[in-house]
Design a protein around this motif. Structure first.
Motif, PDB file in Angstrom:
ATOM      1  N   SER A  75       0.827  -1.197   0.000  1.00  0.00           N
ATOM      2  CA  SER A  75       0.000   0.000   0.000  1.00  0.00           C
ATOM      3  C   SER A  75       0.872   1.261   0.000  1.00  0.00           C
ATOM      4  O   SER A  75       0.567   2.240  -0.676  1.00  0.00           O
ATOM      5  N   GLU A  76       1.983   1.202   0.758  1.00  0.00           N
ATOM      6  CA  GLU A  76       2.880   2.366   0.787  1.00  0.00           C
ATOM      7  C   GLU A  76       3.576   2.546  -0.555  1.00  0.00           C
ATOM      8  O   GLU A  76       3.796   3.669  -1.003  1.00  0.00           O
ATOM      9  N   PHE A  92      -7.006   8.238  -7.132  1.00  0.00           N
ATOM     10  CA  PHE A  92      -6.295   7.289  -6.271  1.00  0.00           C
ATOM     11  C   PHE A  92      -5.729   7.992  -5.040  1.00  0.00           C
ATOM     12  O   PHE A  92      -5.589   7.391  -3.984  1.00  0.00           O
ATOM     13  N   ALA A 138       2.195   1.810  -3.380  1.00  0.00           N
ATOM     14  CA  ALA A 138       1.181   2.426  -4.229  1.00  0.00           C
ATOM     15  C   ALA A 138       1.134   3.920  -3.975  1.00  0.00           C
ATOM     16  O   ALA A 138       1.038   4.728  -4.911  1.00  0.00           O
ATOM     17  N   PHE A 139       1.251   4.300  -2.695  1.00  0.00           N
ATOM     18  CA  PHE A 139       1.251   5.714  -2.335  1.00  0.00           C
ATOM     19  C   PHE A 139       2.448   6.427  -2.969  1.00  0.00           C
ATOM     20  O   PHE A 139       2.329   7.511  -3.537  1.00  0.00           O
ATOM     21  N   ILE A 160       5.972   8.937   3.840  1.00  0.00           N
ATOM     22  CA  ILE A 160       5.248   7.878   3.125  1.00  0.00           C
ATOM     23  C   ILE A 160       4.080   7.413   3.959  1.00  0.00           C
ATOM     24  O   ILE A 160       4.225   7.097   5.133  1.00  0.00           O
ATOM     25  N   LYS A 161       2.910   7.415   3.345  1.00  0.00           N
ATOM     26  CA  LYS A 161       1.725   6.908   4.050  1.00  0.00           C
ATOM     27  C   LYS A 161       1.160   5.712   3.269  1.00  0.00           C
ATOM     28  O   LYS A 161       1.599   5.420   2.171  1.00  0.00           O
ATOM     29  N   SER A 162       0.165   5.091   3.891  1.00  0.00           N
ATOM     30  CA  SER A 162      -0.553   4.052   3.147  1.00  0.00           C
ATOM     31  C   SER A 162      -1.446   4.721   2.123  1.00  0.00           C
ATOM     32  O   SER A 162      -1.968   5.814   2.359  1.00  0.00           O
ATOM     33  N   GLN A 163      -1.595   4.086   1.011  1.00  0.00           N
ATOM     34  CA  GLN A 163      -2.446   4.631  -0.043  1.00  0.00           C
ATOM     35  C   GLN A 163      -3.894   4.666   0.424  1.00  0.00           C
ATOM     36  O   GLN A 163      -4.353   3.741   1.091  1.00  0.00           O
ATOM     37  N   VAL A 164      -4.588   5.762   0.088  1.00  0.00           N
ATOM     38  CA  VAL A 164      -5.994   5.851   0.505  1.00  0.00           C
ATOM     39  C   VAL A 164      -6.818   4.816  -0.263  1.00  0.00           C
ATOM     40  O   VAL A 164      -6.461   4.403  -1.361  1.00  0.00           O
TER      41      VAL A 164
END
Lengths: 256, 491
Positions: free
Chosen positions: A95-96, A130, A98-99, B6-10
């Motif tokens: 997920s990170e 996104f 992807a961010f 860096i964060k988790s993607q929403v």
């Protein structure tokens, strides 16, 4: 056609004033092809500076693509590390990652890779969706970006209704959707004719100069190379040479 | 320069996801409609089979209630005119419950206790099992085992120790075995012998009652007696031990009257003179072609009854029936005939037992069709994934999470399942009703189980959605696992 010659040796002194945006440490990548091991990268150490325009050159099979994918966070190394803005990419969760791809890096592909069933504007706003940008803001920003690539009037066109150059311009607008600090371009003008290619080059140059976007291009196009700050040659899984643009001459085979 | 955080993607809201999916389906409408057609076919198949059998079951119930008066009439005529035999005894007891009408009749006739009857009833299942065993033997085998003795008399024969020993020794020689252990069989035979007196008493008691019935009939036929049945006569029967439901008095009377009229009309046709007249009147070449169906069919028309009245008086056997009575009787006969035909076709449908009332054969068909459907959808979705490699990988480069890609494909499949399911459900409903109405005509429409059909419809559509989502899981996983660098690939 295009080749570069080194003008002067040993002028590879570091530029202290420049901050590093990408740093690799001993980057290795090994693929297994049946019994055989293919070493695509054999311990690459390189630093890429914030705001520079870098061209990566190398024949096919040199490991250029692998190198390119590594620093773009698209592929994981077998060993070694990639730091993007001092963040170790290997430590990131899916997920990170992807961010990171969404916010930090813009990708431009040789074959544009626009989503066929979306209009230009929709394509440009996909990364914003996104990123969680609301629709109104996304629309406004998308139109601004299309204006930047001179496609504002064609925001409702689908890829199939656009020329190659227009598609690539849309793709550039899309890559800038979340104002990334880094643009990764894979042969951005490989599918375009000379004149259209020039338009793309100038847009890239403007982004680099006016917005300070770091641009990394895998290319063979001498015009792009002539715009670069530095050029990296990749050969046999390693960095063969890094040179400043001002230290080399780019010779162009002329076409009458 | 501040380090980049860096964060988790929403997570993308589902609505946005739906937008993407819908425009994708619109873009690939042809492929999507083929997938939908596969789903629609499977759902239509499911719906047709389930809907059809729902209707048939409803029709069967309705037929059963419609033929009930006739069966009741047959039942009473038999009981009032013939002694009980062992088969009747078992059959009636098998269905009887303590203290219901039949139970109490037997109790009175056999001067039996509840325990006696319970013991008889407990034997019924074993009795049926052993009788079936004997019935399935070849004649030669049976001769070797029991000589000339057949049916329930075999039980009496084998009650003898020596006969049983001989029987058991013969069994292996003819390559067969009783459907239980010898111990159980002996136990059964012993109990069968032990209950013999009770059975005999019931039969004898009933025969006494039959004597009383004969006096009541006073020369009438049983049907004639039933045609004049009233409360008083029902009480007379009660005194003889018969238990009659008060509601039955009227229906038995009406039905008996109708039977008598039917018989009367049938007999009139047996007179060759009348047959000849009928043939002449209605243009039938061959006398053999004058069937009851044809006859009653004509008698149900406007002019038929008048013709019959005059024909009968011309041949010297004037009828007491009025034209209206003749017509009504003919109509009732035709209706009865139709019901009998429906009954046999409904029985042939095999609608009892099994899961939800479907036979194993039908369940197999449904199962296989659903599997074919899942494979078809999975294939379509896999192809859809394969041809969108680049699009998916690009989406991942642009910041799509694995979850988004998964959701995207599952949602696409779900939407296709829903639309395919709705189309297929409607199609199947129409086909099911059409099929049932071809077989049962107006009976199908008169007994349309709307609520059941609605439930089955909802179930079929839900099955369609579930199937396509199920089929999409693997392709969706494959898509989600795709590496983003696939986007770089140049064809």
């Amino acid at each position: 056609m295009t080749h570069a010659k080194e003008k002067k040796h040993g002028s590879d002194e570091p530029r202290e004033e420049k901050a590093v945006i990408i740093r690799t440490r001993n980057l290795r990548k090994t693929y297994r092809m049946g019994e055989e091991e293919v070493h695509a990268l054999t311990g690459v150490n390189v630093e890429i500076y914030r705001g520079e325009f870098l061209c990566v050159m190398g024949p096919s099979g040199s490991g250029k693509s692998t190198f390119f994918n590594m620093i773009g966070g698209l592929d994981a190394p077998t060993s070694g590390r990639v730091f993007i803005d001092e963040v170790d990419v290997a430590q990131l969760s899916a997920s990170e990652l992807a961010f990171l791809r969404c916010q930090k890096i813009g990708y431009i592909f040789q074959s544009y890779n626009l989503v066929q069933y979306m209009t230009a504007l929709e394509n440009v706003t996909v990364p914003m969706a996104f990123a969680g940008v609301n629709d109104d803001d996304a629309h406004d920003r998308g139109m601004e970006l299309l204006d930047l690539v001179a496609l504002k009037d064609r925001w409702f066109h689908k890829p199939i209704e656009m020329s190659g150059g227009q598609q690539q311009r849309t793709a550039i607008a899309r890559s800038m959707a979340n104002a990334p600090t880094l643009l990764l371009c894979d042969e951005p003008t490989g599918n375009l004719d000379f004149k259209t290619g020039d338009e793309i080059h100038h847009i890239l140059q403007r982004l680099n100069k006016e917005r300070g976007v770091t641009i990394i291009c895998a290319t063979h196009d001498h015009r792009l190379i002539s715009m670069a700050d530095r050029i990296v040659w990749v050969r046999d899984g390693g960095i063969e040479r890094i040179a400043n643009r001002k230290d080399i001459t780019v010779e162009t085979g002329s076409v009458d | 320069m501040s380090a980049f955080e860096i964060k988790s993607q929403v997570k993308l809201p589902l609505g946005k996801c739906m937008e993407v999916v819908l425009s994708g389906i619109q873009f690939r409408l042809f492929r999507a409609s083929i997938t939908m057609a596969i789903i629609a076919l499977a759902v239509a198949f499911l719906m047709t089979i389930m809907g059809d059998s729902m209707i048939v079951r409803e029709v069967a119930q309705s037929v059963e209630s419609l033929i009930q008066p006739r069966q009741n009439n047959n039942f009473w005529v038999r009981r009032l005119s013939r002694p009980i035999d062992s088969a009747d005894l078992t059959q009636v007891l098998f269905r009887a419950r303590p203290d219901d009408a039949r139970w109490n009749e037997y109790k009175q006739w056999g001067q039996a206790s509840d325990e006696d009857l319970a013991a008889l009833q407990a034997l019924a299942a074993d009795e049926a099992r052993y009788l079936r065993f004997f019935a399935e033997l070849k004649e030669s085998q049976l001769r070797a085992l029991t000589g000339r003795v057949r049916g329930r008399d075999i039980f009496r024969l084998l009650a003898d120790e020596d006969a049983l020993n001989a029987f058991m020794e013969t069994l292996p020689n003819i390559d067969t075995a009783i459907p239980s252990t010898r111990q159980e069989f002996e136990d059964f035979l012993r109990r069968w012998e032990a209950t013999r007196p009770v059975r005999a008493r019931i039969v004898a008691g009933h025969e006494q009652a039959l004597d009383g019935v004969r006096r009541l009939l006073d020369g009438q036929t049983t049907q004639e007696f039933l045609a004049t049945l009233d409360e008083d006569k029902a009480r007379d029967l009660q005194r003889l031990g018969y238990r009659m439901n008060p509601d039955d008095v009227r229906t038995l009377r009406v039905w008996a009257q109708r039977q008598i009229k039917t018989r009367h009309m049938e007999q009139s046709l047996q007179d060759p003179a009348v047959r000849q007249r009928f043939a002449n009147q209605f243009g039938v070449q061959d006398l053999n072609r004058v069937t009851p169906d044809l006859f009653f069919g004509r008698m149900a028309t406007r002019n038929g009854p008048d013709w019959l009245i005059s024909a009968l008086s011309e041949t010297g056997r004037p009828t007491t029936l009025s034209a209206d009575e003749i017509r009504e009787t003919a109509e009732a006969w035709l209706n009865d005939r139709r019901l009998a035909r429906l009954e046999s076709s409904v029985q042939a449908m095999d609608i009892t037992g099994g899961f939800m009332g479907f036979s194993n054969r039908v369940l197999w068909l449904i199962g296989v069709s659903l599997i074919v459907c899942v494979v078809g959808i999975a294939n379509a979705m896999l192809m859809s994934v394969t041809e969108r490699f680049k699009e998916i990988a690009t989406m991942k480069c642009l910041g799509a999470t694995d979850g988004f890609i998964m959701t995207n494909f599952i949602m696409e499949s779900g939407i296709q399942g829903l639309s395919g399911g709705l189309i297929g459900g409607l199609l199947g409903l129409v086909l099911g009703i059409a099929r049932a109405s071809l077989g049962y005509g107006w009976m199908a429409f008169a007994n349309l189980p709307i609520l059941d059909l609605l439930l089955v419809f909802v179930f079929s559509v839900a099955a369609g959605i579930a199937l396509s989502v199920l089929a999409a899981i693997y392709p969706a996983l494959a898509a989600a696992r795709l590496a983003p660098l696939e986007a770089m690939r140049v064809e």
